[in-house]
Design an enzyme around this catalytic site. Structure first.
Site: not given
Length: 253
Positions: A145, A132
């Site tokens: 995350y 990401s």
């Protein structure tokens, strides 16, 4: 025959788009997912297995089936992941942190662990990890995350070093905000945490991207197919953003 491709978290979203795009390119695909309903909605021509990508027994069974059905593997797309909690670091529960790390990072580790012997034996293969842009820039209110996604990049670079002498390539794709239910949920939770509206959060995200746009699952899938192709034969150890160029990971509006 076409490439033999495994996609974890392949029942919906980015993973399903990857599977569809590889299949359209002539590949044989096996998708795994925890969501049986999502898998039931996938084409009958795909191999499908229900389970948790962070469960060693499940992943061992996945690769046993790959060995039995295909005799080897050409491409592993380690895509399974969860968003984790949206909260300031001091408000994140340790069990939520651990679960986010487990699904994202341990899932990628297990996919590589079981793929490596097969790929070494055939002296070829491609491992793609869905990271990401949070793994490049960080992500306020998303410490579990972001931690997992940074760690995935470290794993990928190490895989590229260990496996490169065997003709195996490893890369990470770093999507930005991908249109769909998952980012909608992230935006809603962030709006709640900040006491504002989802519309303002979305506008802020878009304002932090040079191209002023979210990406689609298909954009990410297209990159995966390219990275697995002969056209990318010397692309390894790289983080490839598909995000329209993130200027500011925490834009204010």
């Amino acid at each position: 025959m076409g490439k033999r491709v495994l996609i974890t978290g392949g029942g919906s979203g980015i993973g399903k788009a990857m599977a569809e795009t590889f299949a359209a390119d002539g590949a044989r695909v096996l998708v795994t997912d925890m969501d049986q309903v999502a898998l039931d909605g996938c084409p009958g021509s795909w191999l499908k297995m229900t389970g948790d990508a962070s469960d060693p027994e499940h992943m061992r069974a996945v690769f046993a089936r790959i060995s039995d059905e295909w005799g080897g593997i050409d491409v592993v797309c380690s895509n399974a992941g969860i968003a984790g909690p949206t909260a300031l670091v001091e408000d994140v529960d340790i069990e939520d942190f651990r679960r986010c790390i487990a699904v994202n990072l341990e899932g990628a580790f297990l996919a590589a662990k079981y793929a490596a012997p097969m790929m070494k034996a055939q002296k070829s293969g491609v491992i793609l990890i869905t990271s990401s842009n949070a793994g490049i820039n960080g992500f306020p209110n998303r410490s579990p995350y972001a931690s997992a996604k940074w760690a995935e990049i470290g794993l990928m670079k190490t895989l590229a070093m260990e496996l490169g002498p065997y003709g195996i390539r490893a890369n990470a794709i770093a999507p930005g905000c991908v249109e769909g239910p998952r980012i909608d949920g992230v935006i809603e939770r962030e709006a709640g945490a900040k006491g504002t509206t989802p519309e303002l959060i979305r506008a802020g995200y878009e304002a932090g991207v040079s191209m002023r746009s979210f990406v689609t699952a298909q954009d990410v899938a297209n990159m995966a197919v390219f990275l697995a192709s002969e056209g990318a034969r010397l692309v390894s150890g790289q983080v490839i953003p598909v995000d329209g160029h993130t200027e500011n990971p925490d834009p204010k509006v």
